[in-house]
Scaffold this active site. Structure first.
Site, PDB file in Angstrom:
ATOM      1  CE  LYS A 146      -3.716   2.385   2.429  1.00 26.82           C
ATOM      2  NZ  LYS A 146      -4.802   2.278   3.425  1.00 26.82           N
ATOM      3  CG  HIS A 295     -10.899 -26.865 -37.262  1.00 29.03           C
ATOM      4  ND1 HIS A 295     -10.290 -25.645 -37.070  1.00 29.03           N
ATOM      5  CD2 HIS A 295     -10.666 -27.193 -38.561  1.00 29.03           C
ATOM      6  CE1 HIS A 295      -9.726 -25.241 -38.188  1.00 29.03           C
ATOM      7  NE2 HIS A 295      -9.930 -26.167 -39.116  1.00 29.03           N
TER       8      HIS A 295
END
Length: 529
Positions: A146, A295
């Site tokens: 922070k 595919h």
């Protein structure tokens, strides 16, 4: 308050080190000490540094309070978090810090209790699991991150060398860009840590007695879906060049996402999707199996006494579609199989291993991607829908010979039965509506992704290049009317495997009896969308 350093460049004068993983710890601490950094540490970390001859201030010396409650309380103190959180140059913060004797801490080196490693230990007790939930570590990580403008938070051993180099280049200081990068990384670390804890506890319905072994129920659907996979690598593009894409992994080291690539071009988005499809189907079989996918649908799948035989059978099923496909194999690829496979243009091969002879043969095909995969346990399937996600169990459903229900007057022969069970396992991995024709551990024709089951039956027959007479057919879901069954019979199939459950089941059974076909019901279906 004027600093001797530019705003973005901040010196490291005091560092707090508290790590579970002590890899590289001493070397990094020695480097910090070389820049005149005061070292503060806790417990085992302090002992390790002291034994290496480093001067270390114990955390209890800083706080004036001993570690207590079996180490649960040691860094949760205002002199620690105040030293991390107060903003340098902020007059009010500076005054409060001075009034309470708070000194700045410019770097925190922390890695957290190994919660997931503890969870995965055989027979670990519930109490031991809970004890390995880190409290002080994440608190320090968040406080330091922070206040990244003033504090560097180091959570990864891999960052030590680069940080040493930067400290050397800047006379013991770090840039703002580095502190910001470390802060983002730190918050990602605590997010992943909390996700692992929450996901684990979500699998425990009621807290057991502390000494009892941990029992997780992975099948339980989570009350909140938490996904936290780190970026493994960006991809050139997605399914199409105008789509961005990247690969993220679970870090397990297993499965296609964590595979080791030996050669060839970078794996593409489509390569990875197809490799996963062929790899998963190959894992359905105990005997050597080879699956060729185009595919995401198998154009050829076969089993054999060797990888070579299985490949030859899989290729023979549809050699045209196999061109430019990907291959999944459930055994180490030997030189004989490699010599044969190398004659076909394929994009990638996934296997649990490649012999030195196979590697040497494939090395002549520079663009071929060789991917070594460690099998992964089945995981839930996640799909995006607009506004949300769908989650379901992996389709691990299988049927054995004893679970099949013969519904026609003629039961399948031993040869038909073996082929039916093979075709059923393949159909599970074919897009619905799916019809699979097979014979003797080899697909003959695959009808995939059709809007009508009759069309799937026709398309599968149309794709066949081998004789269909004497084949069997698998349908991933029931035949709603006799026409689908009649279509596979016309193609040459003599036996059918399907789930059953249609309102017209008896009509379909009657049609099979009239045609002299054998038919078995599985009682489960395998839709794949």
């Amino acid at each position: 308050m004027v600093s001797e350093f530019p705003v973005s460049l901040k010196p490291v004068r005091r560092a707090l080190l508290s790590v579970t993983d002590k890899t590289g710890l001493v070397e990094f601490a020695q480097a910090l000490a070389g820049f005149g950094v005061e070292l503060i540490s806790t417990g085992g970390t302090s002992r390790a540094l002291g034994e290496a001859g480093l001067k270390v201030k114990d955390i209890s010396e800083l706080t004036g309070f001993p570690e207590m409650l079996d180490g649960r309380v040691k860094t949760l103190h205002p002199l620690v978090h105040g030293g991390l959180l107060y903003i340098r140059g902020n007059q009010e913060h500076e005054a409060q810090a001075a009034a309470h004797g708070i000194q700045p801490i410019d770097m925190v080196v922390v890695n957290l209790y190994a919660f997931e490693k503890t969870r995965d230990q055989p027979g670990v007790s519930f109490a031991h699991l809970i004890e390995n939930i880190d409290i002080g570590g994440p608190s320090m990580v968040r406080s330091a991150a922070k206040n990244f403008q003033d504090v560097a938070i180091v959570t990864r051993v891999a960052d030590y060398p680069a940080l040493i180099a930067e400290l050397e280049a800047n006379e013991g200081a770090l840039t703002g860009a580095t502190r910001w990068r470390l802060a983002k990384q730190a918050f990602a670390t605590t997010a992943a840590y909390d996700t692992a804890i929450a996901n684990t506890l979500d699998q425990i319905a009621d807290a057991p007695a502390p000494g009892l072994p941990l029992e997780l129920k992975p099948s339980a659907l989570p009350s909140t879906l938490r996904i936290n996979f780190p970026l493994a690598q960006p991809l050139r593009y997605g399914e199409n060049p105008h789509q961005r894409a990247a690969l993220y992994t679970d870090g397990s080291g297993r499965g296609v996402a964590n595979a080791r690539q030996f050669q060839g071009k970078e794996l593409s988005f489509n390569n990875l999707v197809d490799l996963d499809a062929c790899w998963e189907l190959a894992q359905e079989f105990e005997e050597p199996a080879v699956v060729i996918v185009k595919h995401t649908n198998p154009c050829g799948a076969a089993t054999g006494t060797s990888v070579l035989e299985a490949y030859q059978k899989a290729l023979a099923a549809d050699p045209v579609s196999a061109f430019g496909g990907v291959i999944g194999i459930n055994r180490e690829v030997d030189g004989a199989a490699a010599n044969e496979i190398a004659q076909l243009f394929v994009e990638a091969i996934a296997a649990p291993g490649f012999s030195p002879e196979a590697r040497q043969r494939f090395a002549q095909k520079k663009n071929l991607r060789l991917v070594e995969v460690d099998p992964a346990p089945p995981r839930p399937v996640v799909k995006h829908v607009s506004g949300g996600l769908l989650l379901q169990d992996a389709d691990t459903g299988r049927v054995t010979e004893s679970e099949l229900k013969v519904v026609t007057w003629r039961p399948p022969t031993a040869e038909e039965l073996k082929s039916l069970l093979f075709a059923w396992r393949v159909a599970k991995h074919v897009k619905s509506n799916a019809i699979v024709y097979a014979r003797d551990g080899q697909t003959i024709g695959v009808g995939a992704g059709q809007m009508s089951r009759v069309d799937a039956a026709r398309f599968g027959a149309m794709k066949a290049v081998l004789p269909l007479n004497g084949s069997v057919a698998a349908s991933d879901a029931f035949f709603p009317f006799p026409d689908g069954l009649e279509t596979v019979a016309q193609a040459g199939a003599t036996a059918v495997i399907q789930p059953g459950g249609s309102l017209k089941d008896q009509d379909v059974i009657d049609a099979a009896d009239k045609l002299g076909m054998a038919m078995v019901f599985t009682g489960i279906r395998h839709f794949r969308h």
